[in-house]
Design an enzyme around this catalytic site. Structure first.
Site, PDB file in Angstrom:
ATOM      1  N   ASN A   1       0.436  -0.847  -0.304  1.00 47.62           N
ATOM      2  CA  ASN A   1       0.180  -0.027   0.332  1.00 47.62           C
ATOM      3  C   ASN A   1       0.810   1.297   0.152  1.00 47.62           C
ATOM      4  O   ASN A   1       1.362   1.307   1.208  1.00 47.62           O
ATOM      5  CB  ASN A   1      -1.421  -0.173   1.427  1.00 47.62           C
ATOM      6  N   TRP A   2       0.868   2.074  -1.359  1.00 46.18           N
ATOM      7  CA  TRP A   2       1.804   3.280  -1.005  1.00 46.18           C
ATOM      8  C   TRP A   2       1.297   4.219  -0.231  1.00 46.18           C
ATOM      9  O   TRP A   2       2.093   5.405  -0.581  1.00 46.18           O
ATOM     10  CB  TRP A   2       2.195   3.279  -2.603  1.00 46.18           C
ATOM     11  N   LYS A   3      -0.095   4.375   0.039  1.00 39.25           N
ATOM     12  CA  LYS A   3      -0.641   5.323   0.059  1.00 39.25           C
ATOM     13  C   LYS A   3      -0.626   6.772  -0.517  1.00 39.25           C
ATOM     14  O   LYS A   3      -0.395   6.533  -1.646  1.00 39.25           O
ATOM     15  CB  LYS A   3      -0.177   5.799   1.808  1.00 39.25           C
TER      16      LYS A   3
ATOM     17  N   GLU B   1      -6.784   4.364   8.148  1.00 36.63           N
ATOM     18  CA  GLU B   1      -6.711   5.990   7.600  1.00 36.63           C
ATOM     19  C   GLU B   1      -8.370   6.135   6.938  1.00 36.63           C
ATOM     20  O   GLU B   1      -8.327   7.320   7.466  1.00 36.63           O
ATOM     21  CB  GLU B   1      -5.748   6.054   7.110  1.00 36.63           C
TER      22      GLU B   1
ATOM     23  N   SER C   1       3.748  -2.585  10.240  1.00 36.40           N
ATOM     24  CA  SER C   1       4.730  -2.653  10.844  1.00 36.40           C
ATOM     25  C   SER C   1       5.543  -3.649   9.715  1.00 36.40           C
ATOM     26  O   SER C   1       6.452  -4.154  10.928  1.00 36.40           O
ATOM     27  CB  SER C   1       5.333  -1.862  11.875  1.00 36.40           C
TER      28      SER C   1
ATOM     29  N   GLY D   1       2.539  -1.229   4.291  1.00 36.37           N
ATOM     30  CA  GLY D   1       2.723   0.541   3.732  1.00 36.37           C
ATOM     31  C   GLY D   1       4.448   0.660   3.441  1.00 36.37           C
ATOM     32  O   GLY D   1       4.674   0.391   2.350  1.00 36.37           O
ATOM     33  N   GLY D   2       5.328   1.085   4.811  1.00 38.69           N
ATOM     34  CA  GLY D   2       6.493   2.190   4.745  1.00 38.69           C
ATOM     35  C   GLY D   2       6.929   0.645   3.608  1.00 38.69           C
ATOM     36  O   GLY D   2       7.992   0.982   2.570  1.00 38.69           O
TER      37      GLY D   2
ATOM     38  N   GLU E   1      -5.652  -5.230  10.211  1.00 41.69           N
ATOM     39  CA  GLU E   1      -4.310  -4.210  10.526  1.00 41.69           C
ATOM     40  C   GLU E   1      -4.737  -3.752  11.819  1.00 41.69           C
ATOM     41  O   GLU E   1      -5.655  -2.980  11.650  1.00 41.69           O
ATOM     42  CB  GLU E   1      -4.503  -2.803   9.685  1.00 41.69           C
TER      43      GLU E   1
ATOM     44  N   HIS F   1      -9.422   0.518   5.233  1.00 37.71           N
ATOM     45  CA  HIS F   1      -8.130   1.165   5.487  1.00 37.71           C
ATOM     46  C   HIS F   1      -8.540   1.873   6.630  1.00 37.71           C
ATOM     47  O   HIS F   1      -9.629   3.051   6.789  1.00 37.71           O
ATOM     48  CB  HIS F   1      -7.450   2.181   4.366  1.00 37.71           C
TER      49      HIS F   1
ATOM     50  N   GLY G   1       2.806   1.577  10.891  1.00 39.04           N
ATOM     51  CA  GLY G   1       3.479   2.857  10.890  1.00 39.04           C
ATOM     52  C   GLY G   1       3.959   3.441  11.943  1.00 39.04           C
ATOM     53  O   GLY G   1       4.707   4.453  12.369  1.00 39.04           O
TER      54      GLY G   1
HETATM   55  P1  13P Z   1       3.159   0.040   7.745  1.00 38.81           P
HETATM   56  O1  13P Z   1       3.797  -1.362   7.031  1.00 38.81           O
HETATM   57  O2  13P Z   1       3.759   1.542   6.956  1.00 38.81           O
HETATM   58  O3  13P Z   1       3.181   0.272   9.402  1.00 38.81           O
HETATM   59  O4  13P Z   1       1.953   0.472   7.281  1.00 38.81           O
HETATM   60  C1  13P Z   1       0.483  -0.883   6.817  1.00 38.81           C
HETATM   61  C2  13P Z   1      -0.385  -0.171   6.044  1.00 38.81           C
HETATM   62  O5  13P Z   1      -1.074   0.813   6.813  1.00 38.81           O
HETATM   63  C3  13P Z   1      -0.534  -1.078   4.750  1.00 38.81           C
HETATM   64  O6  13P Z   1      -1.844  -0.935   4.972  1.00 38.81           O
END
Ligand code: 13P
Length: 247
Positions: free
Chosen positions: A9-11, A96, A212, A233-234, A166, A94, A172
């Protein structure tokens, strides 16, 4: 058997040049064939990313859709526009978006039903906040998210559902759930899916873990019987760190 997927997920983290560098870097990589690759770029980069990945077996999805066909919804994107690019995957729910854009389980259910009707695969995200975990509400929260989000999904359409657990406190933050903590909730999710659909469907639905995930913790997480992959994510946003997850 559930599909095994390590998804990225590149957000809203990348500009165009970094999205292109990342896409080109993962396109040519030789990775562990046990896991499928599925990436979720920003909507403004979807056209470029799908062009670069044309001919590769890396899957591309949208981070969000609005549950309508082409229509007057300023600022939103819809399945018809995604189909033009050959895209048939979308993230739904998600944390967020739940948290900052106040998306409710009911609205997420509308999105899921819409996506399934349009033959898309919905990657449906669920998970509790730190406060909910600390007050012993994890299973109640996750149960409500699953039942309300998947309301009225038919057995037939359930094949196009992927779950992503998640925990919000792990996103994050560098605070990954232990494999045991994650497995406990994944098993719970599997059992809820069994009660909604049936055992054989439930056993075939992929349940990804997100929060993470990094090269140094992914193996232990994936060794658990009900963890079928990751939603990352990251670590998915740089070529080396994403590819390292497949080693
Ligand atoms: P991180 O891997 O940066 O914690 O993010 C997870 C995420 O929200 C994937 O959708």
């Amino acid at each position: 058997m559930p599909r095994k997927i390590i998804s990225g997920n590149w957000k809203m983290n990348l500009n165009l040049s970094s999205a292109i560098t990342l896409t080109e870097g993962i396109k040519t990589a030789k990775t562990n064939q046990n896991y499928e690759m599925l990436v979720f770029p920003s909507s403004i980069h979807l056209q470029k990313v799908t062009e670069i990945l044309n001919g590769s077996n890396i899957l591309v999805g949208a981070q969000n859709i609005y549950p309508s066909t082409l229509n007057a919804f300023t600022g939103e994107i819809c399945v018809d526009q995604l189909k033009d690019l050959g895209i048939t995957y979308a993230l739904v729910g998600h944390s967020e978006r739940r948290q900052f854009l106040k998306e409710s389980n009911e609205f997420l259910n509308q999105k899921i039903l819409f996506l399934l009707k349009e033959n898309f695969t919905a990657v449906f995200c669920i998970g509790e906040t730190l406060e909910e975990r600390e007050s012993g509400k994890t299973f109640d929260v996750v149960k409500k998210q699953i039942h309300e989000g998947l309301k009225s999904v038919s057995k037939e359409d359930s094949k196009k559902i992927i779950l992503a657990y998640e925990p919000v406190w792990a996103i994050g933050t560098g605070k990954v759930a232990t494999p045991e903590q994650a497995e406990e909730v994944h098993l719970f999710i599997r059992n809820e899916l069994k009660s909604i659909f049936d055992e054989s469907i439930s056993n075939d639905i992929s349940i990804l873990y997100g929060g993470s995930v990094k090269a140094d913790n992914i193996k232990a997480l994936m060794s658990k019987p009900n963890i079928d992959g990751g939603l990352v994510g990251g670590a998915s946003q740089k070529v080396e760190t994403y590819l390292a997850l497949f080693q």
